[in-house]
Design a protein around this motif. Sequence first.
Motif, PDB file in Angstrom:
ATOM      1  N   GLU A 292       0.828  -1.210   0.000  1.00 25.13           N
ATOM      2  CA  GLU A 292       0.000   0.000   0.000  1.00 25.13           C
ATOM      3  C   GLU A 292       0.863   1.261   0.000  1.00 25.13           C
ATOM      4  O   GLU A 292       0.571   2.239  -0.703  1.00 25.13           O
ATOM      5  CB  GLU A 292      -0.923   0.000   1.221  1.00 25.13           C
ATOM      6  N   ARG A 341      -6.337   5.420   3.208  1.00 24.16           N
ATOM      7  CA  ARG A 341      -6.764   4.027   3.186  1.00 24.16           C
ATOM      8  C   ARG A 341      -6.443   3.387   4.531  1.00 24.16           C
ATOM      9  O   ARG A 341      -5.667   3.926   5.314  1.00 24.16           O
ATOM     10  CB  ARG A 341      -6.058   3.261   2.050  1.00 24.16           C
ATOM     11  N   GLU A 361     -10.314  -1.253  -3.644  1.00 28.14           N
ATOM     12  CA  GLU A 361     -11.034  -0.006  -3.393  1.00 28.14           C
ATOM     13  C   GLU A 361     -11.744  -0.040  -2.044  1.00 28.14           C
ATOM     14  O   GLU A 361     -12.008   1.008  -1.458  1.00 28.14           O
ATOM     15  CB  GLU A 361     -12.065   0.215  -4.508  1.00 28.14           C
ATOM     16  N   ARG A 364     -10.434   2.075   0.978  1.00 32.28           N
ATOM     17  CA  ARG A 364     -10.374   3.539   0.952  1.00 32.28           C
ATOM     18  C   ARG A 364     -11.182   4.124   2.102  1.00 32.28           C
ATOM     19  O   ARG A 364     -12.353   3.802   2.289  1.00 32.28           O
ATOM     20  CB  ARG A 364     -10.910   4.066  -0.386  1.00 32.28           C
ATOM     21  N   ARG A 365     -10.558   4.991   2.873  1.00 36.78           N
ATOM     22  CA  ARG A 365     -11.183   5.728   3.975  1.00 36.78           C
ATOM     23  C   ARG A 365     -10.614   7.150   3.963  1.00 36.78           C
ATOM     24  O   ARG A 365      -9.502   7.388   4.426  1.00 36.78           O
ATOM     25  CB  ARG A 365     -10.892   5.070   5.332  1.00 36.78           C
ATOM     26  N   PRO A 366     -11.360   8.131   3.423  1.00 34.14           N
ATOM     27  CA  PRO A 366     -10.819   9.494   3.308  1.00 34.14           C
ATOM     28  C   PRO A 366     -10.372  10.105   4.634  1.00 34.14           C
ATOM     29  O   PRO A 366      -9.486  10.956   4.645  1.00 34.14           O
ATOM     30  CB  PRO A 366     -11.998  10.278   2.706  1.00 34.14           C
ATOM     31  N   ALA A 639      -5.662  13.413  -1.548  1.00 35.35           N
ATOM     32  CA  ALA A 639      -6.952  13.281  -0.874  1.00 35.35           C
ATOM     33  C   ALA A 639      -6.984  14.203   0.340  1.00 35.35           C
ATOM     34  O   ALA A 639      -6.035  14.273   1.100  1.00 35.35           O
ATOM     35  CB  ALA A 639      -7.185  11.837  -0.443  1.00 35.35           C
TER      36      ALA A 639
END
Length: 756
Positions: A292, A341, A361, A364-366, A639
């Motif tokens: 990652e 993420r 996907e 993904r955690r903003p 992000a």
Amino acid sequence: MAGTSLLDWLRAQDDATLATLLRLRPDLGVPPPSDLTVLATRAGVRASVNRACEDLETPTLAVLEALVVAGAEAEPTGAARIAELFGSSMPKRRLSAALGLLRERALVWGGDEELRLVPAALEVVSRYPGGLGRPAESVSDPAKLRELLADTPADEQRVLEALVAGPPIGRSQEPGARVIQRLISRGLLLRVDPSTVELPRQVGLELRGAAPLRSLVPAEPKLATTRPGAERVDGTAAGAVLELLRHAETLIEAWGHEPPPVLRSGGLGVRDLRRAARDLGLTEPQTGLLVEVLAAAGLIADSEAAGGGEWVPTTQADLWAAGGPEQRWLALARAWLELPRLPGLIGQRDDGDKVLGALSEELRRPLAPRDRRRVLNTLTELPEGEGVVDPEALAAVLTWRAPRRGGRMRDAQVTWTVDEATLLGLVALGALTGPGRALLRSADTGDTAPVLSALRQALPEPVDHVLLQADLTAVAPGPLRADVAEEMALVADVESSGAASVYRITEASLLRALDAGRAPTELHQLFATRSATPVPQGLTYLIDDVARRHGRVRGGTARSFLRADDEVLLTEVLAHPGSDDWELRQIAPTVLISELPLAQLLDGLRAAGFSPAAEAGDGTVVDLRPRGRRISAKPRAAARADLPALDENRLSALVASIRAGERAATMRPTGPAHTDADTNGAGNTLELLRGAARERRSVWIGYVNSLGVASRRIVEPVSVAGGVLEGYDRLQGDLRRFMLHRITSAVVMDPETEAH
């Protein structure tokens, strides 16, 4: 100020108070509110109120809950009443501070004698605030309620005491149904449905006695710490950093030769992750984190090939590899810090029982960067060299400080963050490292020089020598200098790594060096100059023996050819059982040709036990080792977890815009200082704007953009010509152009408002 609305209260506040509100609740300023009416309306919206409560500590949320219990959303209540609900568990100083925090966020307004609560707070707190039920009209008289409770029989008293601590909901079943019915008939219980009853709020408060909400204010948990010392922490982190860089280099090299496929649903397959973990000697979660981070740093990416993509190193990986260990670590650490993420989810299952894979996907955690920083910022509060004993205790502290943040994975995220930061070298032995502290400061200031300096001090000094052993191993007594590490990687294989890496010298590794163009004399010279111990005689013999056999057969391109001075040797090659696969044909006693690519031909000969060498047209040995695939690096979208913070200048401009909009909303649409493009015509608006440009006066305008979105702006006109107003936008702080036909109204600001 009895009955004062939030709007009236906001109108009475100064600009500093409004700026503080907009800084603490940035969502209220997006898009810029046209006036205070819009600002007050937004401040009472449930989603905004919920967001405003996310950062509140347990005591402040307890005060908010107490205001709900006191009914401050409907009628003003006093701070003295709130203090009574808590008793000694809420000191006056803490209560005053909590009310101040709530006022700053416009969740509460009014003086201490008449506090009002935003109604949306009812949906933010628990359904049963303080563990209490709903108010009941039947027991609204305190004197009558005390009389009822005094006359309550013991069996009924036991039922009430079972509900008084909360939650106030119970089931009414036989054989106690008659007792329940009597309590309902006397108004001491409320019937919710045929089998459920509820204890009224007034009854719960009375039965609890003094300070009925004292349980809402627990003390902040104690954080157990350990003191390994800054030197030991940084030394441990240095080892982790070197290991991280080695694993990253190994993975990039491996995937350059054999890139794993991208799953049809996106991400990396479980088998490919497991294979990478086995090759690296890491656990699957650790390998998933590494993958990652490499992807986030732009060092690997999806090739997006038509027949199916692969995870391939990018050209950025070569630039990264050319940097020093400090620069390489900084790139990986910053990528992790900003990673939107959750690598900790890798290997877990979602609600559909599907395994969550690396690079998928679903990870993904903003808000992940924000939550990650909260954990690390808490560690910065400890002195250097002091760390936490248990991440679970750290999670308890963070829960107390912001109970509404994190969701159901809140505690797990704390543990993941500490584990991940330890693998990356930001944390060691439970303490934040020197480079980790510098990195957090750098994220705020943008200055990376202190980070590089801190890591440089933590890393051991690179060495330029190894210690050769009689068993044909070479021990590096520290991290090798980059050029020496490259030389050793060519002539030997890494057997173990760590503070002292061990290299194994074998016949295959020496053949690899000879294939790369190294002459035997160069290998002897390399070991003689790079070893701090005498070169073992066995190594000297091995180099000479391998060199004697190496290159006796020479290959070129015919598509490819083989040549040798020894005719018997070529006869042996032709007689080998695998020669048919090599498609060899003899054109001279010492020359064979083949239709296979040279690299494939030489690989086949090596597998059969021969030791061929590749040569160029001038007869020199060339290196045919594959360099690995690369694809173009792809730009990374930054992000943003939260709304951007406004600086003081933009906050002042935003407040000035709201003030101007408020003034314009109350002004009559007549006179030379105001025009409406719809009613008075574009000519009057044009004349007003030109006059403002000549007199250098700011103008409040109503404007509709190309998407049909209406807004209000404060503009300092510079010129009005060609159907365009050009001027400085006070809120944005830059020169902008406004089409005249999109301006719906204009007001010249008075000097007093303009000064703000």
